[in-house]
Design a protein around this motif. Structure first.
Motif, mmCIF file in Angstrom:
data_model
loop_
_atom_site.group_PDB
_atom_site.id
_atom_site.type_symbol
_atom_site.label_atom_id
_atom_site.label_comp_id
_atom_site.label_asym_id
_atom_site.label_seq_id
_atom_site.Cartn_x
_atom_site.Cartn_y
_atom_site.Cartn_z
ATOM 1 N N ARG A 163 0.974 -1.287 0.004
ATOM 2 C CA ARG A 163 -0.047 0.016 -0.139
ATOM 3 C C ARG A 163 1.081 1.159 0.050
ATOM 4 O O ARG A 163 0.421 2.223 -0.768
ATOM 5 N N SER A 164 1.841 1.031 0.750
ATOM 6 C CA SER A 164 2.753 2.166 0.706
ATOM 7 C C SER A 164 3.473 2.714 -0.684
ATOM 8 O O SER A 164 3.354 4.042 -1.138
ATOM 9 N N ASP A 165 3.688 1.729 -1.555
ATOM 10 C CA ASP A 165 4.313 1.971 -2.669
ATOM 11 C C ASP A 165 3.140 2.527 -3.722
ATOM 12 O O ASP A 165 3.446 3.428 -4.454
ATOM 13 N N LEU A 166 2.025 2.144 -3.656
ATOM 14 C CA LEU A 166 0.916 2.445 -4.296
ATOM 15 C C LEU A 166 0.463 4.065 -3.980
ATOM 16 O O LEU A 166 0.314 4.956 -5.077
ATOM 17 N N ILE A 167 0.559 4.444 -2.664
ATOM 18 C CA ILE A 167 0.251 5.618 -2.128
ATOM 19 C C ILE A 167 1.347 6.649 -2.615
ATOM 20 O O ILE A 167 1.098 7.634 -3.284
ATOM 21 N N ALA A 168 2.587 6.260 -2.856
ATOM 22 C CA ALA A 168 3.605 7.250 -3.088
ATOM 23 C C ALA A 168 3.598 7.367 -4.584
ATOM 24 O O ALA A 168 4.012 8.657 -5.162
#
Length: 383
Positions: A163-168
């Motif tokens: 999720r962190s990669d997608l949000i970034a």
């Protein structure tokens, strides 16, 4: 038998004489540096071709300074002597020159290692281009199939995305792109209004500038401008990021650990860009209409209410949906182009630059072709 190729005001020279019938003595004088001026030692080459010469010796007592210029001359002379079957004695040369000569000739050049320039025939070039196109098309179809399979796995809950990669990536594709999208879209709206006003003012129909700008921006121009901006900004960034990972062997490490690079690297970038493109398209439409509004109200004496009512009457939901469909298609094409070129990147820094350039070119060409196809389909359908 004497000759001098480095007479004053030259700073270096070659003085050759033949003390015996089978020995040629080469006297090196002056500064043998790149900055020095030389005459061509053509007479020396003529002496080497004589059958009576069996060996070449040197006299460097008058040699003052030297650099790679001297080494280049000696290497050429050594090759000429080898070809003519003449022995070259290096004993009188400076110790540093001898070491560099031995280092340069320690490993002989491998046969066929030198690149040769061969001009292929026309049919051969056409055949190579056809084979390259076939290979590229096959790679692209394979990549699209892997992405589609990963997407289906995600819909079934079998694909894990950080999720962190997608949000970034969403932030990189969305909010970080707003300044450039705002500037370009507003300027495009201004240009459309100016171009339309040149003809419409002649007929006293400047009120239709609002319709021209509104329909053009909402139906296609806003999506096209956002697509070109994102192809040059985000598509190139995707290719450079994945290409750098390819150079650093990070993608190989993921495969070794059993992690799919398509699921871990490509899918988040594609989802982020596809989600953000329609929103950026709507924002670009608004900024383009605002640019036309500035021209219409500030220069064409159209009131704010008139411009608003004309834009509202001209633009309908069909135009909005067509523009949003354009942007979604552009998002897929840009993401596929950038990620594909990044995954195909070589193992050098120049390959990363080539991958980024190829991603931008592929993305823009795909945008233009898809725009023509969608526009033709809309005209055939009648929407």
């Amino acid at each position: 038998m004497n000759f001098v190729t480095g007479q004053p005001p030259l700073t270096a020279g070659i003085d050759c004489d033949q003390p015996s019938e089978d020995t040629l003595r080469v006297v090196l004088t002056g500064n043998w540096t790149i900055a020095s001026k030389f005459r061509s030692p053509a007479e020396l080459n003529q002496l080497l071709k004589k059958d009576i010469i069996q060996q070449v010796v040197f006299d460097t007592r008058s040699l003052e300074a030297w650099d790679s210029r001297l080494l280049t001359f000696l290497l050429k002379l050594s090759a000429d002597c080898t070809q003519a079957g003449i022995a070259m004695k290096e004993d009188a040369l400076p110790h540093g020159v001898q070491r560099l000569l031995h280092l340069a000739t320690a490993v002989p050049e491998r046969q066929g290692a030198r690149r040769s320039q061969k001009r292929l025939a026309l049919l051969a070039r056409i055949g190579n281009a056809a084979l390259e196109f076939k290979r590229s098309a096959s790679d692209m179809l394979t990549f699209i199939g892997e992405v589609f399979a990963a997407l289906m796995g995600m819909l079934r809950g079998r694909t894990r995305i950080r999720r962190s990669d997608l949000i970034a990536t969403i932030q990189e594709c969305g909010s970080d792109a707003l300044p450039i999208v705002s500037l370009i879209s507003m300027l495009v709206g201004l240009i459309l209004a100016f171009v339309g006003a040149v003809q419409l003012v002649m007929f006293g129909a400047q009120i239709y500038v609002a319709s021209l700008v509104g329909i053009a921006m909402v139906r296609g121009m806003g999506a096209v401008m956002v697509g070109i901006i994102m192809a040059g900004r985000t598509g190139a960034a995707f290719a450079a990021q994945l290409g750098t990972m390819q150079v650093n062997e990070e993608i190989d490490a993921l495969q070794t650990l059993g992690i799919s690079p398509i699921e871990f690297l490509v899918l988040p970038r594609m989802l982020a860009l596809v989600l953000m493109m329609p929103l950026l398209c709507l924002y670009a439409d608004l900024m383009g209409i605002l640019g036309g509004f500035i021209v219409g109200v500030g220069m064409l004496d159209i009131s704010v209410i008139e411009y608003y009512n004309m834009t509202r009457a001209s633009v309908n939901l069909n135009n909005f949906w067509i523009g949003l469909f354009h942007s979604a298609v552009f998002g897929v094409l840009i993401a596929v182009s950038g990620c594909l070129r990044g995954m195909q990147c070589g193992r050098s820094a120049s390959a990363v630059g080539a991958a980024a350039t190829s991603a931008v070119v592929t993305g823009i060409v795909s945008i233009v072709i898809s725009t023509a196809i969608i526009t033709l389909m809309c005209n055939v359908i009648g929407i």
